[in-house]
Design a protein around this motif. Sequence first.
Motif, PDB file in Angstrom:
ATOM      1  N   LEU A  15       0.835  -1.197   0.000  1.00 51.59           N
ATOM      2  CA  LEU A  15       0.000   0.000   0.000  1.00 51.59           C
ATOM      3  C   LEU A  15       0.869   1.246   0.000  1.00 51.59           C
ATOM      4  O   LEU A  15       1.918   1.295   0.644  1.00 51.59           O
ATOM      5  N   PHE A  16       0.411   2.287  -0.695  1.00 54.03           N
ATOM      6  CA  PHE A  16       1.064   3.589  -0.638  1.00 54.03           C
ATOM      7  C   PHE A  16       0.789   4.214   0.731  1.00 54.03           C
ATOM      8  O   PHE A  16      -0.192   3.859   1.399  1.00 54.03           O
ATOM      9  N   PRO A  17       1.605   5.186   1.161  1.00 51.09           N
ATOM     10  CA  PRO A  17       1.390   5.811   2.466  1.00 51.09           C
ATOM     11  C   PRO A  17      -0.023   6.365   2.670  1.00 51.09           C
ATOM     12  O   PRO A  17      -0.571   6.255   3.758  1.00 51.09           O
ATOM     13  N   VAL A  18      -0.633   6.944   1.639  1.00 50.90           N
ATOM     14  CA  VAL A  18      -1.984   7.490   1.799  1.00 50.90           C
ATOM     15  C   VAL A  18      -2.963   6.407   2.218  1.00 50.90           C
ATOM     16  O   VAL A  18      -3.852   6.643   3.041  1.00 50.90           O
ATOM     17  N   ALA A  19      -2.812   5.199   1.689  1.00 53.89           N
ATOM     18  CA  ALA A  19      -3.705   4.095   2.059  1.00 53.89           C
ATOM     19  C   ALA A  19      -3.332   3.504   3.420  1.00 53.89           C
ATOM     20  O   ALA A  19      -4.214   3.118   4.189  1.00 53.89           O
ATOM     21  N   ARG A  20      -2.035   3.456   3.723  1.00 57.83           N
ATOM     22  CA  ARG A  20      -1.600   2.902   5.014  1.00 57.83           C
ATOM     23  C   ARG A  20      -1.979   3.802   6.179  1.00 57.83           C
ATOM     24  O   ARG A  20      -2.352   3.324   7.246  1.00 57.83           O
ATOM     25  N   HIS A  21      -1.882   5.124   5.986  1.00 57.57           N
ATOM     26  CA  HIS A  21      -2.037   6.059   7.105  1.00 57.57           C
ATOM     27  C   HIS A  21      -3.299   6.917   7.040  1.00 57.57           C
ATOM     28  O   HIS A  21      -3.639   7.565   8.020  1.00 57.57           O
ATOM     29  N   GLY A  22      -3.979   6.959   5.899  1.00 52.94           N
ATOM     30  CA  GLY A  22      -5.163   7.802   5.758  1.00 52.94           C
ATOM     31  C   GLY A  22      -4.793   9.266   5.591  1.00 52.94           C
ATOM     32  O   GLY A  22      -3.614   9.621   5.529  1.00 52.94           O
ATOM     33  N   VAL A  23      -5.803  10.093   5.498  1.00 46.22           N
ATOM     34  CA  VAL A  23      -5.598  11.527   5.309  1.00 46.22           C
ATOM     35  C   VAL A  23      -6.420  12.309   6.325  1.00 46.22           C
ATOM     36  O   VAL A  23      -7.414  11.809   6.835  1.00 46.22           O
ATOM     37  N   ASP A  24      -5.988  13.529   6.580  1.00 50.48           N
ATOM     38  CA  ASP A  24      -6.711  14.395   7.507  1.00 50.48           C
ATOM     39  C   ASP A  24      -7.451  15.508   6.772  1.00 50.48           C
ATOM     40  O   ASP A  24      -7.884  16.481   7.380  1.00 50.48           O
ATOM     41  N   ARG A  25      -7.580  15.358   5.459  1.00 47.74           N
ATOM     42  CA  ARG A  25      -8.304  16.315   4.634  1.00 47.74           C
ATOM     43  C   ARG A  25      -9.210  15.531   3.682  1.00 47.74           C
ATOM     44  O   ARG A  25      -9.023  14.331   3.507  1.00 47.74           O
ATOM     45  N   PRO A  26     -10.172  16.202   3.059  1.00 45.49           N
ATOM     46  CA  PRO A  26     -11.147  15.493   2.221  1.00 45.49           C
ATOM     47  C   PRO A  26     -10.532  14.833   0.981  1.00 45.49           C
ATOM     48  O   PRO A  26      -9.805  15.465   0.219  1.00 45.49           O
ATOM     49  N   LEU A  27     -10.858  13.554   0.810  1.00 41.99           N
ATOM     50  CA  LEU A  27     -10.443  12.771  -0.346  1.00 41.99           C
ATOM     51  C   LEU A  27     -11.663  12.039  -0.885  1.00 41.99           C
ATOM     52  O   LEU A  27     -12.364  11.361  -0.134  1.00 41.99           O
ATOM     53  N   LEU A  28     -11.917  12.195  -2.180  1.00 42.94           N
ATOM     54  CA  LEU A  28     -13.004  11.486  -2.843  1.00 42.94           C
ATOM     55  C   LEU A  28     -12.416  10.412  -3.739  1.00 42.94           C
ATOM     56  O   LEU A  28     -11.545  10.694  -4.575  1.00 42.94           O
ATOM     57  N   LEU A  29     -12.872   9.185  -3.551  1.00 40.84           N
ATOM     58  CA  LEU A  29     -12.519   8.060  -4.412  1.00 40.84           C
ATOM     59  C   LEU A  29     -13.729   7.804  -5.304  1.00 40.84           C
ATOM     60  O   LEU A  29     -14.761   7.340  -4.837  1.00 40.84           O
ATOM     61  N   LEU A  30     -13.614   8.147  -6.576  1.00 37.30           N
ATOM     62  CA  LEU A  30     -14.728   7.974  -7.509  1.00 37.30           C
ATOM     63  C   LEU A  30     -14.373   6.850  -8.475  1.00 37.30           C
ATOM     64  O   LEU A  30     -13.389   6.941  -9.212  1.00 37.30           O
ATOM     65  N   GLY A  31     -15.161   5.793  -8.425  1.00 36.61           N
ATOM     66  CA  GLY A  31     -14.899   4.627  -9.254  1.00 36.61           C
ATOM     67  C   GLY A  31     -16.101   4.239 -10.086  1.00 36.61           C
ATOM     68  O   GLY A  31     -17.099   4.965 -10.146  1.00 36.61           O
ATOM     69  N   THR A  32     -15.992   3.084 -10.732  1.00 37.32           N
ATOM     70  CA  THR A  32     -17.070   2.559 -11.563  1.00 37.32           C
ATOM     71  C   THR A  32     -17.372   1.124 -11.135  1.00 37.32           C
ATOM     72  O   THR A  32     -16.530   0.462 -10.533  1.00 37.32           O
ATOM     73  N   ASP A  33     -18.549   0.663 -11.498  1.00 39.04           N
ATOM     74  CA  ASP A  33     -18.887  -0.726 -11.191  1.00 39.04           C
ATOM     75  C   ASP A  33     -18.230  -1.691 -12.168  1.00 39.04           C
ATOM     76  O   ASP A  33     -18.133  -2.878 -11.896  1.00 39.04           O
ATOM     77  N   GLY A  34     -17.729  -1.202 -13.297  1.00 42.63           N
ATOM     78  CA  GLY A  34     -17.121  -2.062 -14.302  1.00 42.63           C
ATOM     79  C   GLY A  34     -15.613  -2.197 -14.188  1.00 42.63           C
ATOM     80  O   GLY A  34     -14.985  -2.864 -15.006  1.00 42.63           O
ATOM     81  N   PHE A  35     -15.006  -1.557 -13.191  1.00 47.67           N
ATOM     82  CA  PHE A  35     -13.552  -1.641 -13.004  1.00 47.67           C
ATOM     83  C   PHE A  35     -13.291  -1.929 -11.543  1.00 47.67           C
ATOM     84  O   PHE A  35     -12.894  -1.084 -10.772  1.00 47.67           O
ATOM     85  N   ARG A  36     -13.571  -3.134 -11.158  1.00 51.61           N
ATOM     86  CA  ARG A  36     -13.376  -3.549  -9.775  1.00 51.61           C
ATOM     87  C   ARG A  36     -12.435  -4.727  -9.781  1.00 51.61           C
ATOM     88  O   ARG A  36     -12.624  -5.674 -10.531  1.00 51.61           O
ATOM     89  N   ASP A  37     -11.414  -4.664  -8.972  1.00 55.88           N
ATOM     90  CA  ASP A  37     -10.561  -5.822  -8.788  1.00 55.88           C
ATOM     91  C   ASP A  37     -10.031  -5.818  -7.365  1.00 55.88           C
ATOM     92  O   ASP A  37     -10.245  -4.870  -6.608  1.00 55.88           O
TER      93      ASP A  37
END
Length: 188
Positions: free
Chosen positions: A78-100
């Motif tokens: 995992l990259f640091p952002v995923a390991r440690h989280g963030v203290d500011r707003p982050l939006l993860l926008l994905g699709t139902d057709g690109f899931r793995d």
Amino acid sequence: MLDTLEAMAAGHRPGAERHALPENLADALDPRRVGMYGHSAGGTTAAEAMYEDHRIKAAVNLEGYLNHPGKPGRTGELFPVARHGVDRPLLLLGTDGFRDEDIDRSWSAVLAHPGGHTRRRQLDNATHWVFTDYAAMAPQLQAAGLMSADSRIKLVGAIDPARSVPAVRDHVLSFFARHLPPAGLPLS
């Protein structure tokens, strides 16, 4: 780049000694309201850059992994952002057709951090390239007989561009409007 924008906002002219800058440019720049977004590797970059640089107040990741690629049969670190989280707003926008497994695992990791700064949203009937100009181009290519329906669906999904283009735009604009409001309004 942020260093340069801060200098310009302060009235300096870095790198433009022989060229005139637009009048009132410094008044238009507000380095306290910096947001970043990107798609795929650019989305990864936006999320990680916000983690690394506190001048970025909000970020949108349009379907970018938050981990290093894994070797066959193994998950990537995992990259640091995923390991440690963030203290500011982050939006993860994905699709139902690109899931793995990798994107689900890396996005779940950042979402698991306390504080509620990260949100996940999804476009349905869409795939990875719907966040690009292909969203509008692929249906035109299909209509002209230059792309099959199956190829279009694999590229951008079955979603109509009259829905997908405004939906992506609305997600990104409303997120930044909420977290980077115009001057004079408080930051959330």
